[in-house]
Design a protein around this motif. Structure first.
Motif, PDB file in Angstrom:
ATOM      1  N   UNK A 103       0.789  -1.225   0.000  1.00  0.00           N
ATOM      2  CA  UNK A 103       0.000   0.000   0.000  1.00  0.00           C
ATOM      3  C   UNK A 103       0.819   1.271   0.000  1.00  0.00           C
ATOM      4  N   UNK A 104       2.128   1.158   0.208  1.00  0.00           N
ATOM      5  CA  UNK A 104       2.983   2.349   0.303  1.00  0.00           C
ATOM      6  C   UNK A 104       3.368   2.853  -1.094  1.00  0.00           C
ATOM      7  N   UNK A 105       3.850   4.089  -1.129  1.00  0.00           N
ATOM      8  CA  UNK A 105       4.382   4.661  -2.369  1.00  0.00           C
ATOM      9  C   UNK A 105       5.893   4.409  -2.408  1.00  0.00           C
ATOM     10  N   UNK A 106       6.420   4.166  -3.623  1.00  0.00           N
ATOM     11  CA  UNK A 106       7.852   3.895  -3.784  1.00  0.00           C
ATOM     12  C   UNK A 106       8.400   4.720  -4.945  1.00  0.00           C
ATOM     13  N   UNK A 107       9.558   5.347  -4.722  1.00  0.00           N
ATOM     14  CA  UNK A 107      10.305   6.003  -5.794  1.00  0.00           C
ATOM     15  C   UNK A 107      11.755   5.542  -5.665  1.00  0.00           C
ATOM     16  N   UNK A 108      12.282   4.924  -6.708  1.00  0.00           N
ATOM     17  CA  UNK A 108      13.648   4.380  -6.711  1.00  0.00           C
ATOM     18  C   UNK A 108      14.436   5.075  -7.817  1.00  0.00           C
ATOM     19  N   UNK A 109      15.676   5.463  -7.531  1.00  0.00           N
ATOM     20  CA  UNK A 109      16.501   6.113  -8.548  1.00  0.00           C
ATOM     21  C   UNK A 109      17.706   5.252  -8.904  1.00  0.00           C
ATOM     22  N   UNK A 110      18.199   5.453 -10.126  1.00  0.00           N
ATOM     23  CA  UNK A 110      19.383   4.737 -10.588  1.00  0.00           C
ATOM     24  C   UNK A 110      19.933   5.436 -11.819  1.00  0.00           C
ATOM     25  N   UNK A 111      21.219   5.312 -12.031  1.00  0.00           N
ATOM     26  CA  UNK A 111      21.769   5.654 -13.335  1.00  0.00           C
ATOM     27  C   UNK A 111      21.219   4.675 -14.363  1.00  0.00           C
ATOM     28  N   UNK A 112      21.120   5.130 -15.591  1.00  0.00           N
ATOM     29  CA  UNK A 112      20.609   4.281 -16.665  1.00  0.00           C
ATOM     30  C   UNK A 112      21.506   3.062 -16.850  1.00  0.00           C
ATOM     31  N   UNK A 113      22.819   3.302 -16.857  1.00  0.00           N
ATOM     32  CA  UNK A 113      23.760   2.222 -17.141  1.00  0.00           C
ATOM     33  C   UNK A 113      23.774   1.166 -16.036  1.00  0.00           C
ATOM     34  N   UNK A 114      23.342   1.518 -14.827  1.00  0.00           N
ATOM     35  CA  UNK A 114      23.362   0.568 -13.718  1.00  0.00           C
ATOM     36  C   UNK A 114      22.068  -0.207 -13.548  1.00  0.00           C
ATOM     37  N   UNK A 115      21.043   0.119 -14.368  1.00  0.00           N
ATOM     38  CA  UNK A 115      19.744  -0.531 -14.228  1.00  0.00           C
ATOM     39  C   UNK A 115      19.611  -1.605 -15.301  1.00  0.00           C
ATOM     40  N   UNK A 116      20.360  -2.690 -15.142  1.00  0.00           N
ATOM     41  CA  UNK A 116      20.383  -3.770 -16.114  1.00  0.00           C
ATOM     42  C   UNK A 116      19.259  -4.756 -15.827  1.00  0.00           C
ATOM     43  N   UNK A 117      19.069  -5.685 -16.734  1.00  0.00           N
ATOM     44  CA  UNK A 117      17.953  -6.627 -16.604  1.00  0.00           C
ATOM     45  C   UNK A 117      17.987  -7.375 -15.278  1.00  0.00           C
ATOM     46  N   UNK A 118      19.162  -7.847 -14.896  1.00  0.00           N
ATOM     47  CA  UNK A 118      19.253  -8.633 -13.671  1.00  0.00           C
ATOM     48  C   UNK A 118      18.960  -7.806 -12.427  1.00  0.00           C
TER      49      UNK A 118
END
Length: 570
Positions: free
Chosen positions: A286-301
């Motif tokens: 029920x909570x809200x979530x906001x997660x940040x990352x560099x594009x290059x670090x957000x790989x499929x795995x």
């Protein structure tokens, strides 16, 4: 980039020169509501809504032992809807106190009116109230307000320095103030009705460090993140019950702001962190979530699977650049001159001068669409008339500005003992940069974004060893350098819990590149890791720096990279 950020910022504070006692005059003079400061007088003063004026360099506050001095947003946080002494009150004071400052601002105040605060404001504030823009993958452009309204689970991707962390700090500040004051911050600024929601801001690199200390037996679930939240508060000496978060999370009255998934350098540990975030998201759905990352670090795995929408921060338009510069210079001018027509005119003049320089140079225009680089440009413009047009040169200028301000930041001028780390030998900007280059290279080579105190001391000692032979003198020099870093460094800051980090990964990458570029085996060092995405930016910056030095060395590196066969990522 975000609306009405001026309310979220501390008052800009200009760094003091060496103290000169000039006590406050107790009388109020009829100067249009102003209170004048006389010489060689002392007494109590209450200015109310009036302005306290003092000549440049004057010491406007002198406090005897036991006195309490409160300045700007260091004042007690407004708590009209919450008992300040309660666990919730203590927690909200902590969140607001931390997020009202740009990262690292508590460690330093640069001469010129508080660049750290202006750097935060420049990304957040806009004069016309428009919201920041994100690109929702494959669906077009959307504002931050729209993204929050449409997605309870949101991943925000972006390049280094685009404002991802600033966004989360801004959201944490709004939620905390809304809860503390029972106000309309969320409805007014974000157009969402979530009053009574608890903000939880968490750097994922810290959670990863904690997780790395725990044995992964295949049974850990969402509770491991909850345990870390409680431990983190205890480490920061925020006194709350162990079950403090339980009710908020159970009833979906919390917003989890999880910063920097990409900053977990080890791929296996990053995947483990992502799975625990997924577990937590499902358990506290029920909570809200906001997660940040560099594009290059957000790989499929490492991508989150629990129903997250993915967005990317778009680059600045020329209109964004104009708004950024106008707000940045305005806050600098107010910090130096106080609010008024003079500050507004000075800010407008500086902003237009810099904007004209940017518009006149195509390569600088290309750099200015990145918020971090635009901040660098603004900082450099304050220190020199002509802007460099290469990214490597801009970083060099920015680093020289920051390193050169270590001694000046709290009024420590030339000739003062703290400027000499080793005997009578001055420890200048070049010396500091060389030490930090070696540290940055070591950290990047070991895939680190934070370093513990003891390894940091060892690295600094290695950097200083060539200038001093006596072990006791070396130890004292390291102590003094660490003290400088903790109190005034703009590049390396204390993160708490005995760890340190570069204030932004970009500076670590550039300094590591300088270390490589200055070595005899720079080609071999580069080729050894040329296929590793973690080192991609360092390689680009190495080539960029070499291009400002000699054509021969640059050509040799580029040819070697072109001729080399790609190596598998380790």
């Amino acid at each position: 980039m975000f609306p009405a950020a001026a309310d979220a910022l501390p008052a800009m504070r200009q760094a003091c020169r060496p103290p000169r006692r000039l006590p406050i005059h107790p009388k109020s003079h009829g100067l249009g509501g102003r209170v004048a400061v006389g010489a060689d007088n002392s007494g109590d003063i209450d200015t109310g809504d009036r302005v306290l004026a003092a000549h440049p360099g004057a010491q406007i506050v002198y406090a005897e032992n036991g006195a309490t001095v409160v300045i700007g947003n260091d004042a007690p946080v407004s708590m009209t809807a919450v008992d300040r002494a309660s666990a919730l009150g203590r927690y909200l004071q902590h969140v607001i106190g931390e997020c009202a400052f740009a990262p690292g601002e508590r460690q330093r105040s640069l001469p010129g009116g508080g660049q750290a605060g202006a750097r935060m404001a420049g990304r957040m504030a806009e004069s016309d109230g428009e919201a920041a823009r994100l690109e929702v993958r494959e669906t077009g452009e959307i504002s931050v307000n729209q993204a929050l309204a449409e997605h309870r689970r949101l991943v925000v991707l972006g390049d280094p320095g685009c404002g991802k962390t600033t966004l989360l700090r801004y959201l944490a500040l709004l939620y905390a103030r809304d809860l503390a004051e029972g106000g309309e911050h969320l409805r007014r600024e974000l157009a969402i009705t979530e009053s009574g929601t608890l903000p939880i801001l968490l750097p994922l690199r810290q959670f990863a460090r904690y997780l790395g200390e725990q044995r992964d037996d295949g049974t850990e679930g969402h509770l491991v993140l909850l345990r870390f939240l409680v431990r983190r508060l205890a480490n920061q000496r925020i006194d709350v019950p162990e079950n403090f978060f339980d009710e908020w999370l159970h009833h979906g009255r919390a917003v989890l702001l999880l910063d920097g998934l990409d900053e977990v350098a080890d791929p296996a540990l990053r995947r483990r962190v992502a799975r625990r975030v997924d577990d937590f998201t499902r358990a506290c759905a029920g909570c809200r979530y906001v997660v940040t990352s560099r594009i290059i670090g957000y790989t499929e795995a490492s991508q989150l699977a629990a129903g997250y929408a993915t967005t990317t921060v778009r680059e600045f338009t020329l209109a964004d650049v104009r708004r950024f510069l106008a707000q940045w210079h305005r806050l600098i001018a107010i910090g130096q001159m106080g609010p008024g027509a003079g500050a507004e005119a000075a800010a407008a003049r500086q902003s237009e001068q810099l904007l004209a320089s940017i518009e006149a140079n195509e390569r600088v225009r290309e750099l200015a669409i990145h918020p971090l680089l635009l901040t660098v440009i603004a900082l450099v413009h304050r220190d020199r008339v002509k802007l460099p047009d290469r990214r490597a040169e801009l970083y060099q200028e920015a680093i020289d500005v920051l390193l050169g301000k270590w001694d000046d930041a709290k009024g420590i001028g030339e000739g003062v003992g703290e400027r000499c780390l080793i005997g009578d030998r001055p420890f200048d900007t070049s010396d500091r940069r060389l030490v930090l280059q070696r540290l940055a290279y070591r950290m990047h080579d070991e895939r680190q974004k934070e370093i513990d105190r003891q390894p940091l001391r060892e690295s600094l000692a290695d950097g200083l060893a060539g200038a001093v032979n006596d072990a006791r003198d070396l130890d004292a020099a390291v102590d003094r350098l660490l003290r400088l870093i903790q109190e005034r460094a703009g590049l390396l800051i204390a993160r708490g819990e005995g760890s340190y980090a570069f204030s932004h990964l970009t500076f670590q990458e550039y300094l590591a590149a300088l270390e490589i570029a200055g070595s005899d085996d720079y080609v071999a060092r580069t080729l050894a890791r040329s296929a590793d995405p973690w080192r991609r930016e360092v390689i680009l910056l190495t080539a960029g720096h070499l291009s400002t030095q000699t054509k021969e060395r640059t050509t040799r590196l580029i040819r070697a990279i072109a001729d080399a066969r790609a190596e598998p990522v380790p």
